[in-house]
Design an enzyme around this catalytic site. Structure first.
Site, PDB file in Angstrom:
ATOM      1  N   HIS A 154      -3.553  -4.831   0.318  1.00  0.00           N
ATOM      2  CA  HIS A 154      -2.941  -5.419   1.404  1.00  0.00           C
ATOM      3  C   HIS A 154      -3.013  -6.878   1.283  1.00  0.00           C
ATOM      4  O   HIS A 154      -3.901  -7.513   2.135  1.00  0.00           O
ATOM      5  CB  HIS A 154      -3.426  -5.033   2.907  1.00  0.00           C
ATOM      6  CG  HIS A 154      -3.600  -3.646   2.918  1.00  0.00           C
ATOM      7  ND1 HIS A 154      -2.406  -3.035   3.718  1.00  0.00           N
ATOM      8  CD2 HIS A 154      -4.301  -2.489   2.777  1.00  0.00           C
ATOM      9  CE1 HIS A 154      -2.400  -1.698   3.914  1.00  0.00           C
ATOM     10  NE2 HIS A 154      -3.325  -1.417   3.164  1.00  0.00           N
TER      11      HIS A 154
ATOM     12  N   GLN B 228       3.027   2.996  -2.882  1.00  0.00           N
ATOM     13  CA  GLN B 228       2.897   4.336  -3.508  1.00  0.00           C
ATOM     14  C   GLN B 228       4.315   5.162  -3.183  1.00  0.00           C
ATOM     15  O   GLN B 228       5.008   5.853  -4.288  1.00  0.00           O
ATOM     16  CB  GLN B 228       1.984   5.150  -2.658  1.00  0.00           C
ATOM     17  CG  GLN B 228       0.564   4.520  -2.788  1.00  0.00           C
ATOM     18  CD  GLN B 228      -0.410   5.343  -1.833  1.00  0.00           C
ATOM     19  OE1 GLN B 228      -0.278   5.996  -1.240  1.00  0.00           O
ATOM     20  NE2 GLN B 228      -1.443   5.112  -2.076  1.00  0.00           N
TER      21      GLN B 228
ATOM     22  N   CYS C  71       0.631  -1.124  -0.135  1.00  0.00           N
ATOM     23  CA  CYS C  71      -0.181   0.040   0.019  1.00  0.00           C
ATOM     24  C   CYS C  71       0.868   1.274  -0.128  1.00  0.00           C
ATOM     25  O   CYS C  71       1.467   1.443  -1.144  1.00  0.00           O
ATOM     26  CB  CYS C  71      -0.998   0.015   1.029  1.00  0.00           C
ATOM     27  SG  CYS C  71      -2.513   0.887   0.623  1.00  0.00           S
TER      28      CYS C  71
ATOM     29  N   GLU D 155      -1.283  -9.021   2.955  1.00  0.00           N
ATOM     30  CA  GLU D 155      -1.106  -9.868   4.492  1.00  0.00           C
ATOM     31  C   GLU D 155      -2.354 -10.068   4.854  1.00  0.00           C
ATOM     32  O   GLU D 155      -2.694 -11.213   5.789  1.00  0.00           O
ATOM     33  CB  GLU D 155      -0.468  -8.753   5.202  1.00  0.00           C
ATOM     34  CG  GLU D 155      -1.050  -7.432   5.607  1.00  0.00           C
ATOM     35  CD  GLU D 155      -0.844  -6.307   4.541  1.00  0.00           C
ATOM     36  OE1 GLU D 155      -0.525  -6.536   3.373  1.00  0.00           O
ATOM     37  OE2 GLU D 155      -1.123  -4.952   5.056  1.00  0.00           O
TER      38      GLU D 155
HETATM   39  N1  GLN Z   1      -1.705   6.679   2.936  1.00  0.00           N
HETATM   40  C1  GLN Z   1      -2.080   5.979   1.601  1.00  0.00           C
HETATM   41  C2  GLN Z   1      -3.363   6.274   1.301  1.00  0.00           C
HETATM   42  O1  GLN Z   1      -4.304   6.504   1.970  1.00  0.00           O
HETATM   43  C3  GLN Z   1      -1.634   4.359   1.928  1.00  0.00           C
HETATM   44  C4  GLN Z   1      -2.815   3.756   2.807  1.00  0.00           C
HETATM   45  C5  GLN Z   1      -2.310   2.378   3.388  1.00  0.00           C
HETATM   46  O2  GLN Z   1      -0.916   2.209   3.404  1.00  0.00           O
HETATM   47  N2  GLN Z   1      -2.983   1.736   4.015  1.00  0.00           N
HETATM   48  O3  GLN Z   1      -3.537   5.757  -0.138  1.00  0.00           O
END
Ligand code: GLN
Length: 554
Positions: free
Chosen positions: A529, A402, A398, A531
């Protein structure tokens, strides 16, 4: 078939409550009870009751409450729900989770809709009745023979009284179908050197004051309980010594079901609940034994660094914030016959001492888990740069995906101030931007339960790491995010060598980013995710592929 399951068709309910202190493994106890009953051929589901007002766990800081576990249907729940899913190997839904806030919300909505037919709606009995209705709904939904219900908190707390009241009412209605298990703690004060039973005795009395008598006591302590202590607890807590379960600390939580069975716990519950499931375990239960034997036989280490930011505060043990990530690494490592050794690295340390990033070379692999906000992200980006350039296996989850896209944009494409709108809205290259559907929610401060949540389908490109790992063209994975890769930059980023190997069915959302195998042994990030879907008996394909690559690093 050998299994004559039970004498009645009534579903059975097992309430798990805590005594003395929190944090002694009530969730793992509930999961393990559910598991040993499942292994006796019953269909089992589990419910978590959280006594706080928050409607869900999505609005709580992980340093205070631990991980927010996301279900397929998008519900943001407590980390114990993850334990239930992992132990039972089932997918749960929002009916399996409730909080005080959620229960009150429904009762108030019903009152507004005149569903109580003009009656005066009161805390008692209407709140416990709503709790009971929810428990029964979860049973029906799963067509469960047995439901394990974990009541959060410790007996004697004001907060969980109404839930205990619901449990008491259920026992009154169905005397043969409801059991109470008290998970208690027996301290061994260092200067005394003897295990003390008194706090448990008072906890049982407190539970008695709610009109509830425990049928079983699970005695948590550093060491095993001796006969003398069992007798004492039995005498003063009014529970047969044979129903007091010794539950000493263990190295692996996955051994606990077997430890409970050494004490005969599933037989005891069958007796308490008038069930005749006196058969041996179902044959499929042996798969679990194969898994746990690997935990003990794996010798060679697999050294994984988790670089994150939720390390600094709160009541919670650090690892609680990332519990599903930890378990997913364990499942995958054991599948390789490797012993996982996890190191926690606070990304803020890399900001204070940039040269220390090279310490990452000693690990077999690096994971950057999910997160929010600006703190510590420059440290994470420098870590990602290091593992990319030094060909250390990398898995980004996630935010970890990014930030990998941001790192690549800055250091390969040369877009020096590339960023995410979450951190630097003024950046001239917002390679991560807010999702269109999220803009209004952020503007109106509509934060609770409004991220892109739960299971969505993704398409996996041919000839990619992701396809090799999954072996399928489509996958369903769980999400929890507001931001996404900005489609404006996708073509340029791909031209520079980072491949978006997973995409939403309409192609608009980037779900996986990876470097080709020719450029890096394993560098992959997911917008979702993975996991949350890893199970002991079914390690997640991407974690497996990561662990495999990490095992090969020299
Ligand atoms: N902060 C990022 C978003 O909102 C990643 C969220 C996360 O890692 N769950 O897109």
């Amino acid at each position: 078939m050998l299994f004559n399951k039970k004498t009645t068709e009534n579903p059975k309910y097992i309430f798990v409550v805590g005594g003395v202190i929190s944090g002694v493994g009530k969730g793992i106890t509930a999961s393990s009870i559910a598991k040993i009953l499942q292994d006796r051929g019953l269909k089992v589901t589990a419910i978590k009751i959280d006594p706080y007002i928050n409607v869900d766990a999505g609005t709580m800081n992980p340093t205070e409450h631990g991980e927010c576990f996301v279900l397929d249907d998008g519900d943001e729940t407590d980390q114990d729900m993850g334990n239930y899913e992992r132990f039972l190997n089932v997918d749960l839904s929002r009916v399996n989770y409730m909080t005080t806030g959620r229960v009150y919300q429904t009762v108030i909505e019903k009152e507004r809709n005149l569903e109580y037919g003009g009656k005066c709606v009161e805390v008692v009995p209407h709140i416990p009745m709503e709790v009971i209705e929810r428990i029964e709904r979860a049973q029906k939904n799963a067509e469960a023979d047995a439901v394990v219900i974990e009541v959060g908190g410790t007996v004697g707390e004001y907060q969980n009284m109404l839930f205990l009241e619901a449990a008491r009412m259920m026992k009154l209605r169905h005397p043969k179908d409801v059991a109470f298990v008290m998970v208690s703690y027996l301290p061994v004060p260092s200067k005394v050197g003897e295990m003390k039973t008194k706090p448990t005795q008072s906890a049982v009395r407190t539970l008695n004051a709610s009109g509830i008598q425990p049928d079983v006591i699970v005695a948590r302590s550093n060491d095993a309980l001796d006969e003398k202590r069992k007798e004492k607890l039995s005498m003063f807590c009014n529970v047969a010594a044979s129903r007091i379960i010794s539950a000493p600390d263990v190295d692996s939580i996955y051994d606990i079901p077997a430890n409970f069975e050494k004490e005969g716990l599933s037989d005891i519950l069958c007796d308490v609940l008038f069930m005749t499931c006196r058969n041996n375990r179902v044959p499929s239960a042996e798969q679990w034994d194969v898994f746990t034997s690997r935990i003990h036989s794996a010798k060679e280490e697999l050294k994984i660094a988790v670089v994150g930011k939720y390390f600094d505060t709160g009541n919670y043990v650090l690892s609680d914030a990332y519990i599903s990530v930890i378990e997913a690494i364990r499942h995958a490592a054991y599948a390789q016959n490797r012993r996982p050794v996890l190191s926690w690295i606070n990304s803020v340390d890399f900001e204070k001492d940039p040269a220390s990033v090279k310490d990452l070379a000693k690990y077999d692999g690096v994971i950057v888990p999910g997160g929010f906000g600006a703190r510590g992200i420059e440290g994470i980006i420098s870590a990602i740069k290091f593992v990319r350039e030094n060909k250390i296996p990398y898995l980004g989850l996630c935010y970890g995906m990014q930030l990998a896209v941001i790192e690549f944009s800055r250091n390969v494409l040369g877009w020096r101030d590339a960023s995410t709108r979450e951190v630097n809205p003024k950046s001239s290259h917002l390679v991560i931007d807010v999702m269109e559907s999220q803009k209004e929610k952020l503007d109106t401060k509509d934060y609770g339960g409004t991220m892109r949540l739960g299971a969505y389908e993704a398409y996996i490109g041919k000839d990619t790491l992701a396809r090799a790992a999954y072996g399928t063209e489509t996958v369903m994975e769980r999400h929890r995010h507001r931001y996404e890769v900005n489609s404006k930059y996708v073509a340029d980023i791909e031209k520079a060598g980072l491949v978006f190997s997973g995409r939403s069915p309409d192609g608009s959302l980037m779900e996986i980013a990876e470097l080709p195998k020719s450029a890096h042994p394993f560098f992959l990030g997911t917008q979702f995710h993975p996991e949350f879907k890893s199970r002991p008996l079914r390690p997640h394909p991407l974690f497996k592929a990561f662990a495999e690559a990490a095992s090969k690093k020299n």
